[in-house]
Design a protein around this motif. Structure first.
Motif, PDB file in Angstrom:
ATOM      1  N   GLN A  25       0.829  -1.201   0.000  1.00 36.72           N
ATOM      2  CA  GLN A  25       0.000   0.000   0.000  1.00 36.72           C
ATOM      3  C   GLN A  25       0.869   1.258   0.000  1.00 36.72           C
ATOM      4  N   HIS A  26       1.907   1.246   0.827  1.00 36.60           N
ATOM      5  CA  HIS A  26       2.834   2.382   0.864  1.00 36.60           C
ATOM      6  C   HIS A  26       3.494   2.569  -0.500  1.00 36.60           C
ATOM      7  N   ALA A  27       3.937   1.475  -1.093  1.00 38.69           N
ATOM      8  CA  ALA A  27       4.658   1.569  -2.365  1.00 38.69           C
ATOM      9  C   ALA A  27       3.793   2.173  -3.459  1.00 38.69           C
ATOM     10  N   VAL A  28       2.558   1.680  -3.605  1.00 38.87           N
ATOM     11  CA  VAL A  28       1.729   2.153  -4.717  1.00 38.87           C
ATOM     12  C   VAL A  28       1.235   3.574  -4.495  1.00 38.87           C
ATOM     13  N   CYS A  29       1.210   4.024  -3.231  1.00 36.28           N
ATOM     14  CA  CYS A  29       0.787   5.398  -2.942  1.00 36.28           C
ATOM     15  C   CYS A  29       1.947   6.390  -2.959  1.00 36.28           C
ATOM     16  N   THR A  30       3.176   5.888  -3.003  1.00 32.98           N
ATOM     17  CA  THR A  30       4.351   6.757  -2.874  1.00 32.98           C
ATOM     18  C   THR A  30       5.159   6.853  -4.162  1.00 32.98           C
TER      19      THR A  30
ATOM     20  N   ASN B 129      -1.092 -10.936  -6.797  1.00 34.24           N
ATOM     21  CA  ASN B 129      -2.513 -10.740  -6.492  1.00 34.24           C
ATOM     22  C   ASN B 129      -2.705  -9.626  -5.463  1.00 34.24           C
ATOM     23  N   LEU B 130      -1.860  -9.638  -4.437  1.00 33.63           N
ATOM     24  CA  LEU B 130      -1.974  -8.616  -3.391  1.00 33.63           C
ATOM     25  C   LEU B 130      -1.591  -7.239  -3.918  1.00 33.63           C
TER      26      LEU B 130
ATOM     27  N   CYS C  23      -3.958  -3.934  -3.983  1.00 36.05           N
ATOM     28  CA  CYS C  23      -3.593  -2.631  -3.417  1.00 36.05           C
ATOM     29  C   CYS C  23      -3.724  -1.522  -4.455  1.00 36.05           C
ATOM     30  N   LEU C  24      -3.363  -1.810  -5.687  1.00 34.83           N
ATOM     31  CA  LEU C  24      -3.541  -0.815  -6.752  1.00 34.83           C
ATOM     32  C   LEU C  24      -5.016  -0.451  -6.902  1.00 34.83           C
TER      33      LEU C  24
END
Length: 222
Positions: free
Chosen positions: A109-114, A133-134, A138-139
């Motif tokens: 979640q942090h990675a895709v938002c940052t 899949n995870l 999250c994306l």
């Protein structure tokens, strides 16, 4: 006193130390006990089959239930390969008021938002599938438009830490400029992130600190 249950499949002392250290940092100032449940047979069966079988999923659900019955306030699912099985067990555990935290989810979640461009690394397809899949979940949930490139680096398997990190860095250096961050799928890679960052010049994320912080957040809400 809060009780945290950490579930392992491929268990060894170094991985336990990584998880234990991350939890100590995240839980600083809070009294808790750490209970570890491990079943190495699950990862062995999965690697032999090439995927998590229904039998393995049932046995992993039973491991989760054993943790709940032992008085856990929260469960930390450490094995990335068991990710889909862990997610399937979550509704049952919610009925028992025992949240299950997947060690990778907060990191992703942090990675895709940052970051806008992410290199996502796993050592084999068996590990990559549930984690892909995870990542895609999250994306969707965050509405992120990050571009994720998936790398399966089979040569990393069975190599000691520094050698595995160099194999990953050697491959990713071929794609320098194509990504802003690297996400490693396995908690065992945590000690290697600084070395890889030095070589690649971008942040390299591993899941243990993110997963431990998610456990601490869950316990604060209970």
């Amino acid at each position: 006193m809060k009780k945290i249950a950490a579930l392992f499949t491929g268990f060894d002392a170094s991985l336990y130390t990584i998880v234990e250290t991350a939890l100590k940092t995240a839980m600083a100032g809070t009294e808790y006990t750490l209970m570890c449940l491990a079943d190495p047979g699950l990862i062995r069966q999965t690697l032999e089959a090439g995927a998590v079988t229904p039998k393995v999923a049932r046995e992993y659900a039973q491991l989760c239930l054993s943790a709940a019955q032992s008085g856990a306030d929260v469960i930390l699912s450490v094995c990335s390969t068991m990710g889909d099985a862990a997610e399937a067990a979550q509704p049952m555990l919610e009925k028992l008021a025992v949240p299950l935290v997947r060690i990778d989810e907060a990191m992703m979640q942090h990675a895709v938002c940052t970051y806008q461009r992410i290199a996502f690394v796993a050592t084999c397809d068996t590990i990559m599938l549930p984690n892909r899949n995870l990542m895609e979940k999250c994306l969707r949930e965050t509405g992120s438009h990050a571009l994720v490139t998936y790398f399966v680096l089979n040569d990393m398997q069975g190599k000691p830490g520094a050698a595995a990190a160099d194999i990953a860095a050697d491959e990713l250096e071929k794609h320098r400029g194509m990504f802003d961050a690297v996400v490693m799928t396995q908690a065992s890679m945590a000690p290697l992130t600084a070395h890889m960052e030095d070589r690649l010049g971008v942040p390299v994320l591993s899941s243990s600190s993110f997963g431990a912080a998610a456990v601490a957040a869950v316990l604060r809400e209970k």
